[in-house]
Design a protein around this motif. Structure first.
Motif, short mmCIF file in Angstrom:
data_model
loop_
_atom_site.label_atom_id
_atom_site.label_comp_id
_atom_site.label_asym_id
_atom_site.label_seq_id
_atom_site.Cartn_x
_atom_site.Cartn_y
_atom_site.Cartn_z
N VAL A 84 0.84 -1.21 0.00
CA VAL A 84 0.00 0.00 0.00
C VAL A 84 0.87 1.25 0.00
O VAL A 84 0.65 2.17 -0.79
N GLY A 85 1.86 1.28 0.87
CA GLY A 85 2.77 2.43 0.91
C GLY A 85 3.52 2.62 -0.40
O GLY A 85 3.70 3.75 -0.88
N ARG A 86 3.95 1.50 -0.99
CA ARG A 86 4.64 1.59 -2.28
C ARG A 86 3.69 2.10 -3.36
O ARG A 86 4.10 2.89 -4.21
N ALA A 87 2.44 1.68 -3.34
CA ALA A 87 1.47 2.14 -4.34
C ALA A 87 1.27 3.65 -4.24
O ALA A 87 1.20 4.36 -5.25
N ILE A 88 1.22 4.16 -3.02
CA ILE A 88 1.07 5.61 -2.82
C ILE A 88 2.31 6.34 -3.34
O ILE A 88 2.20 7.37 -4.02
N ALA A 89 3.48 5.79 -3.06
CA ALA A 89 4.72 6.41 -3.54
C ALA A 89 4.77 6.39 -5.06
O ALA A 89 5.20 7.37 -5.68
N ALA A 92 2.61 9.17 -6.43
CA ALA A 92 3.28 10.48 -6.34
C ALA A 92 4.36 10.61 -7.41
O ALA A 92 4.50 11.66 -8.06
N ALA A 93 5.12 9.53 -7.62
CA ALA A 93 6.17 9.55 -8.64
C ALA A 93 5.57 9.72 -10.04
O ALA A 93 6.14 10.43 -10.89
N SER A 94 4.43 9.10 -10.28
CA SER A 94 3.77 9.23 -11.58
C SER A 94 3.30 10.67 -11.82
O SER A 94 3.45 11.21 -12.92
N THR A 95 2.78 11.28 -10.77
CA THR A 95 2.35 12.68 -10.88
C THR A 95 3.54 13.58 -11.21
O THR A 95 3.45 14.46 -12.07
N TYR A 96 4.67 13.35 -10.54
CA TYR A 96 5.89 14.10 -10.82
C TYR A 96 6.31 13.91 -12.28
O TYR A 96 6.64 14.88 -12.98
N ALA A 97 6.32 12.65 -12.74
CA ALA A 97 6.77 12.35 -14.10
C ALA A 97 5.89 13.04 -15.14
O ALA A 97 6.39 13.56 -16.14
N GLU A 98 4.59 13.06 -14.91
CA GLU A 98 3.68 13.72 -15.84
C GLU A 98 3.85 15.23 -15.80
O GLU A 98 3.88 15.89 -16.84
N ARG A 113 4.91 -0.23 -10.50
CA ARG A 113 3.52 -0.48 -10.08
C ARG A 113 3.12 -1.92 -10.38
O ARG A 113 2.50 -2.59 -9.57
N GLY A 114 3.44 -2.37 -11.58
CA GLY A 114 3.09 -3.73 -11.98
C GLY A 114 3.77 -4.77 -11.10
O GLY A 114 3.14 -5.74 -10.67
N VAL A 115 5.05 -4.56 -10.82
CA VAL A 115 5.78 -5.50 -9.96
C VAL A 115 5.19 -5.49 -8.55
O VAL A 115 5.01 -6.54 -7.92
N ASN A 116 4.86 -4.31 -8.03
CA ASN A 116 4.27 -4.19 -6.71
C ASN A 116 2.94 -4.94 -6.64
O ASN A 116 2.69 -5.68 -5.69
N GLN A 117 2.11 -4.76 -7.66
CA GLN A 117 0.81 -5.43 -7.68
C GLN A 117 0.97 -6.94 -7.80
O GLN A 117 0.28 -7.70 -7.12
#
Length: 177
Positions: A84-89, A92-98, A113-117
């Protein structure tokens, strides 16, 4: 001579999310002899939260989580709470990248994200999730399951709906001129 009915047995291990303290505690949910029991680790050892007939339990499951609902109270158990914490991180990283137009970084975030899931799904399976759900259902508990496939389908369907609405609004805007 007929054999007596053998109730199914299964265990799901994970972490119980205590909404009052905001903490995660090692947990063990067990289906045995027609009962569902939840054990949670505490400083003094294992504490039994409840043990009730399976017919009095609603088992809700989505992705890597099983939530046991007993007498109106929910007991969420995650197979891998760190996911869950990694998904939130990753969000945030995706928002930064965009925001800063970093497509290579964004692709890396998507892979993460895929590896985490996948890791969370593997933990759910290896810690007894599918067996627990099947045993609870066979013991008489009300069970609902929403796996990763359904969640992905809902996400893709929602994305497609957004595209259709944007196209429709754009066409209507230009046709009114």
């Amino acid at each position: 001579m007929t054999m007596p009915y053998q109730y199914p047995y299964a265990v799901f291990t994970g972490a119980y999310g205590d909404t009052t303290t905001g903490g995660w505690y090692e947990a063990r949910a067990e289906v045995s002899n027609g009962y569902v029991t939840l054990w949670v680790a505490s400083g003094g050892g294992w504490a039994q939260q409840f043990s009730v007939p399976a017919q009095q339990v609603t088992v809700k499951s989505a992705a890597q989580r099983i939530t046991l609902v007993v007498q109106g109270r929910s007991y969420p158990i995650l197979a891998k709470p760190a996911a869950v914490g990694r998904a939130i991180a990753y969000g945030a990283a995706s928002t930064y990248a965009e925001a800063f137009d970093r497509p290579v970084f964004e692709a890396g975030v998507d892979v993460g994200r895929g590896v985490n899931q996948a890791a969370a799904g593997a933990a759910f399976s290896s810690q007894g999730g599918p067996e627990f759900i099947a045993a609870a259902r066979a013991s008489g508990a009300q069970v609902s399951r929403l796996g990763y496939g359904a969640i992905a389908a809902i996400g893709c369907g929602g994305g497609a709906l957004v595209v259709i609405v944007v196209v429709f609004v754009t066409v209507m805007t230009f046709s009114l001129r």
